[in-house]
Design an enzyme around this catalytic site. Structure first.
Site, short mmCIF file in Angstrom:
data_model
loop_
_atom_site.label_atom_id
_atom_site.label_comp_id
_atom_site.label_asym_id
_atom_site.label_seq_id
_atom_site.Cartn_x
_atom_site.Cartn_y
_atom_site.Cartn_z
N GLU A 37 -1.85 5.45 -2.37
CA GLU A 37 -0.94 5.86 -3.43
C GLU A 37 -1.46 7.11 -4.15
O GLU A 37 -0.68 8.01 -4.50
CB GLU A 37 -0.71 4.72 -4.41
CG GLU A 37 0.10 3.59 -3.77
CD GLU A 37 0.37 2.44 -4.72
OE1 GLU A 37 1.56 2.19 -4.98
OE2 GLU A 37 -0.60 1.82 -5.18
N GLU A 57 -1.51 -4.55 0.44
CA GLU A 57 -1.27 -5.52 -0.62
C GLU A 57 -0.01 -6.34 -0.39
O GLU A 57 0.11 -7.46 -0.87
CB GLU A 57 -1.27 -4.87 -2.00
CG GLU A 57 -0.28 -3.75 -2.20
CD GLU A 57 -0.83 -2.37 -1.91
OE1 GLU A 57 -0.69 -1.47 -2.75
OE2 GLU A 57 -1.39 -2.16 -0.82
#
Length: 112
Positions: A37, A57
């Site tokens: 990210e 995740e």
């Protein structure tokens, strides 16, 4: 508490993405979850050939909270991004290059 943390994290990465100067991310090793990210906020990503990318995740039923689910589809298209997000699949540097996540792949230890 979690909500304010995610909001703060997203705000921080939005700040990186909107810097007035070009940002270059150099990735050696793993850019997984938050690491990817952060890299996605860059204008250009240079990757060592041994790098790994992904949003794992989601395999724990956790949604990437720092903007990865918005930035990744903008970069590589919705279908490919959904596949990576839904499956939590990790990809190597060459595949990341082929998908358009990475602009350059260099030898191990040479991403600078």
């Amino acid at each position: 508490e979690a909500s304010s943390f995610v909001t703060s994290l997203r705000s921080s990465l939005d700040g990186l993405a909107s810097l007035p100067m070009p940002m270059i991310a150099c990735v050696e090793g793993a850019a997984l979850g938050g690491g990817l990210e952060i890299a996605l906020t860059a204008d250009l990503i240079i990757s060592g050939e041994n790098a790994t990318f992904g949003l794992p995740e989601t395999s724990l039923a956790i949604i990437p909270g720092a903007g990865g689910t918005q930035r990744l589809p903008r970069l590589i298209g919705a279908a490919r991004a959904k596949e990576l997000i839904f499956t939590a699949r990790k990809i190597g540097a060459q595949t990341a290059y082929e998908y358009g996540i990475v602009q350059h792949v260099v030898g191990k230890g040479e991403a600078e």
